[in-house]
Design an enzyme around this catalytic site. Structure first.
Site, PDB file in Angstrom:
ATOM      1  N   HIS A   1      -7.767   8.648  10.204  1.00  0.00           N
ATOM      2  CA  HIS A   1      -6.660   9.582  10.082  1.00  0.00           C
ATOM      3  C   HIS A   1      -6.629  10.118   8.651  1.00  0.00           C
ATOM      4  CE1 HIS A   1      -5.364   5.403   9.703  1.00  0.00           C
ATOM      5  NE2 HIS A   1      -4.428   5.798   8.851  1.00  0.00           N
TER       6      HIS A   1
ATOM      7  N   GLY B   1      -0.426   4.769  -1.239  1.00  0.00           N
ATOM      8  CA  GLY B   1      -1.529   5.423  -0.553  1.00  0.00           C
ATOM      9  C   GLY B   1      -1.071   6.516   0.392  1.00  0.00           C
TER      10      GLY B   1
ATOM     11  N   LYS C   1     -11.414  -7.148   7.949  1.00  0.00           N
ATOM     12  CA  LYS C   1     -10.349  -6.679   8.829  1.00  0.00           C
ATOM     13  C   LYS C   1     -10.377  -7.411  10.180  1.00  0.00           C
ATOM     14  CE  LYS C   1      -8.034  -3.256   6.753  1.00  0.00           C
ATOM     15  NZ  LYS C   1      -6.570  -3.102   6.733  1.00  0.00           N
TER      16      LYS C   1
ATOM     17  N   ASP D   1       1.007  -8.685  -5.332  1.00  0.00           N
ATOM     18  CA  ASP D   1      -0.427  -8.514  -5.103  1.00  0.00           C
ATOM     19  C   ASP D   1      -0.809  -9.383  -3.907  1.00  0.00           C
ATOM     20  OD1 ASP D   1      -3.301  -8.671  -5.265  1.00  0.00           O
ATOM     21  OD2 ASP D   1      -3.162  -8.029  -7.346  1.00  0.00           O
TER      22      ASP D   1
ATOM     23  N   LEU E   1      -0.111  -2.216   4.708  1.00  0.00           N
ATOM     24  CA  LEU E   1      -1.094  -1.138   4.633  1.00  0.00           C
ATOM     25  C   LEU E   1      -2.046  -1.303   3.456  1.00  0.00           C
ATOM     26  CD1 LEU E   1       1.336   1.889   5.262  1.00  0.00           C
ATOM     27  CD2 LEU E   1       0.327   0.306   6.929  1.00  0.00           C
TER      28      LEU E   1
ATOM     29  N   GLU F   1     -13.089   0.422  12.446  1.00  0.00           N
ATOM     30  CA  GLU F   1     -14.326  -0.170  11.930  1.00  0.00           C
ATOM     31  C   GLU F   1     -14.594  -1.547  12.541  1.00  0.00           C
ATOM     32  OE1 GLU F   1     -16.741   0.972   9.832  1.00  0.00           O
ATOM     33  OE2 GLU F   1     -15.831   2.945   9.715  1.00  0.00           O
TER      34      GLU F   1
ATOM     35  N   ASP G   1      -1.086   6.655   3.795  1.00  0.00           N
ATOM     36  CA  ASP G   1      -0.213   6.192   4.876  1.00  0.00           C
ATOM     37  C   ASP G   1       1.116   5.678   4.354  1.00  0.00           C
ATOM     38  OD1 ASP G   1      -2.478   6.756   6.297  1.00  0.00           O
ATOM     39  OD2 ASP G   1      -2.656   4.790   7.239  1.00  0.00           O
TER      40      ASP G   1
ATOM     41  N   GLY H   1       0.818  -1.209   0.000  1.00  0.00           N
ATOM     42  CA  GLY H   1       0.000   0.000   0.000  1.00  0.00           C
ATOM     43  C   GLY H   1       0.852   1.259   0.000  1.00  0.00           C
TER      44      GLY H   1
ATOM     45  N   TYR I   1     -14.186  -9.446  -3.150  1.00  0.00           N
ATOM     46  CA  TYR I   1     -12.819  -8.956  -3.333  1.00  0.00           C
ATOM     47  C   TYR I   1     -12.285  -8.353  -2.038  1.00  0.00           C
ATOM     48  CZ  TYR I   1      -8.867  -6.095  -4.642  1.00  0.00           C
ATOM     49  OH  TYR I   1      -7.623  -5.531  -4.670  1.00  0.00           O
TER      50      TYR I   1
ATOM     51  N   TYR J   1     -15.991  -4.606   4.829  1.00  0.00           N
ATOM     52  CA  TYR J   1     -14.646  -4.110   5.122  1.00  0.00           C
ATOM     53  C   TYR J   1     -14.256  -4.437   6.560  1.00  0.00           C
ATOM     54  CZ  TYR J   1     -10.972  -0.732   6.310  1.00  0.00           C
ATOM     55  OH  TYR J   1      -9.821  -0.147   6.764  1.00  0.00           O
TER      56      TYR J   1
ATOM     57  N   THR K   1      -8.225  -1.460  12.126  1.00  0.00           N
ATOM     58  CA  THR K   1      -9.113  -0.323  11.909  1.00  0.00           C
ATOM     59  C   THR K   1     -10.143  -0.185  13.021  1.00  0.00           C
ATOM     60  OG1 THR K   1     -10.886   0.508  10.456  1.00  0.00           O
ATOM     61  CG2 THR K   1     -10.528  -1.852  10.468  1.00  0.00           C
TER      62      THR K   1
END
Length: 352
Positions: free
Chosen positions: A183, A11, A157, A58, A80, A131, A13, A8, A95, A153, A129
């Protein structure tokens, strides 16, 4: 010289973390997917640094992960990468589960295999997260709070959180979960509500947009600055023993507050029409125009009403605390998007 592998990396972060680690003398490998269109603006300035390299892979492909690890032979891995948009996870749940959930066990298995082959110990950070808390059972939320995710999501996680913990306990791996609350920064993706607001407010200020369409204005989040949070990630991997930590500001604000503060910083006077739900609008008091309207399509199928973190453990054990709080964060984002838009409109000299 320590070596880090960051998934990641393109991105928000990932780009801040890369800059941070390079400043500390690390060699950094950025783990990127091969795509037909290269969108790497956040890390483009870093390519001149000889200690920054890219490696293709990937999280949905085990062999590419293993190849990347063997090439980089990192001391630290920061995972990340993810399908990171909560609302979109309802539209592509399969996905999201594969990349955000199963992708983590692929990474952990690759680490375990490389450690067995080489005897090298690799420290692993998993981007967890807030979430996970979803329909929160207590306020504020801390490391011991029960999880109740409310989206594909969050659920993916949740698997990632527990499989990271399981590998730590089963195989003695140095694996940490960072339970990071929201953030933001000027590098935030444009489809996230905070950045959407700051971009559109800048456009309204310049007279090239009339109205912002948003969903639930009353959802409350604990918003900090990404630069502060990436330092917390690094601190977790510098500890003698691995553990899981909440990173948060300890304050929460509604989307409505973020919206109103953004307009205030931009110098645009607004006022709600006082109606509820989809009938609410914000009116620009100097012109009488509606500049904010509610679009029901932006509501989530299952809403998360309040997220508020308790970062006490991170403060005590890591010495971490946020530096940038809500109002300064909004101002930085508005100022950055105003400058970016003026550069696009008027060239490098800014406003004519």
């Amino acid at each position: 010289m320590k070596t880090a592998l960051i998934t990641g990396v393109t991105g928000q972060d990932g780009s801040y973390l890369t800059e941070f680690l390079l400043s500390k003398g690390y060699k950094v490998y950025g783990f990127v997917r091969r795509t037909s269109e290269m969108k790497r603006a956040r890390i483009d300035p870093l390519h001149s640094n000889p200690n920054f390299k890219l490696v293709y892979g990937d999280l949905c492909d085990s062999s590419s992960i293993l190849n990347a690890l063997r090439k980089a032979m990192p001391d630290e891995i920061y995972n990340l990468a993810a399908q990171s948009h909560v609302k979109i996870s309802f539209e592509i749940p399969e996905y999201t589960a594969d990349a955000n959930g199963v992708g983590v066990v692929r990474m952990l298995e690759a680490i375990r295999r490389v450690e067995e082959e080489t005897g090298k110990k690799i420290r692993f950070y998993q981007a967890s997260t807030s979430e996970l808390y979803g329909k929160a059972v207590e306020i504020p939320q801390k490391e011991t709070t029960s999880f109740y995710p409310r989206s594909p999501y969050g659920i993916a996680k949740l698997y990632a959180f527990w499989i990271t913990k399981n590998y730590r306990e089963s195989y003695g791996m140095f694996a940490c979960n960072g339970i990071l609350f929201n953030h933001e920064s000027p590098r935030r993706g444009e489809n996230f509500v905070t950045r959407k607001i700051t971009i559109e407010v800048a456009k309204i200020k310049e007279g090239i947009s009339k109205c912002i369409y948003l969903g639930n204005l009353d959802a409350k989040r604990d918003w900090g600055h990404a630069k502060d949070y990436i330092e917390g990630m690094w601190l977790m991997l510098q500890k003698e023993k691995p553990d899981d930590y909440v990173l948060a500001t300890g304050e929460n604000h509604s989307v409505r507050e973020f919206l109103e503060e953004a307009f205030r910083v931009a110098g645009i006077p607004i006022k709600s029409n006082g109606k509820k739900g989809i009938h609410e609008e914000y009116i620009r008091t100097d012109t009488g125009e509606a500049v904010v309207k509610i679009d029901p399509s932006y509501y989530r199928p299952a809403e998360v009403d309040v997220l508020l973190g308790d970062p006490s453990k991170a403060k005590k054990e890591l010495g971490w605390k946020p530096k940038v709080m809500f109002r300064d964060l909004v101002k930085e984002m508005i100022d950055a998007d105003m400058k970016l838009l003026q550069k696009e409109l008027y060239g490098s000299k800014g406003r004519r």
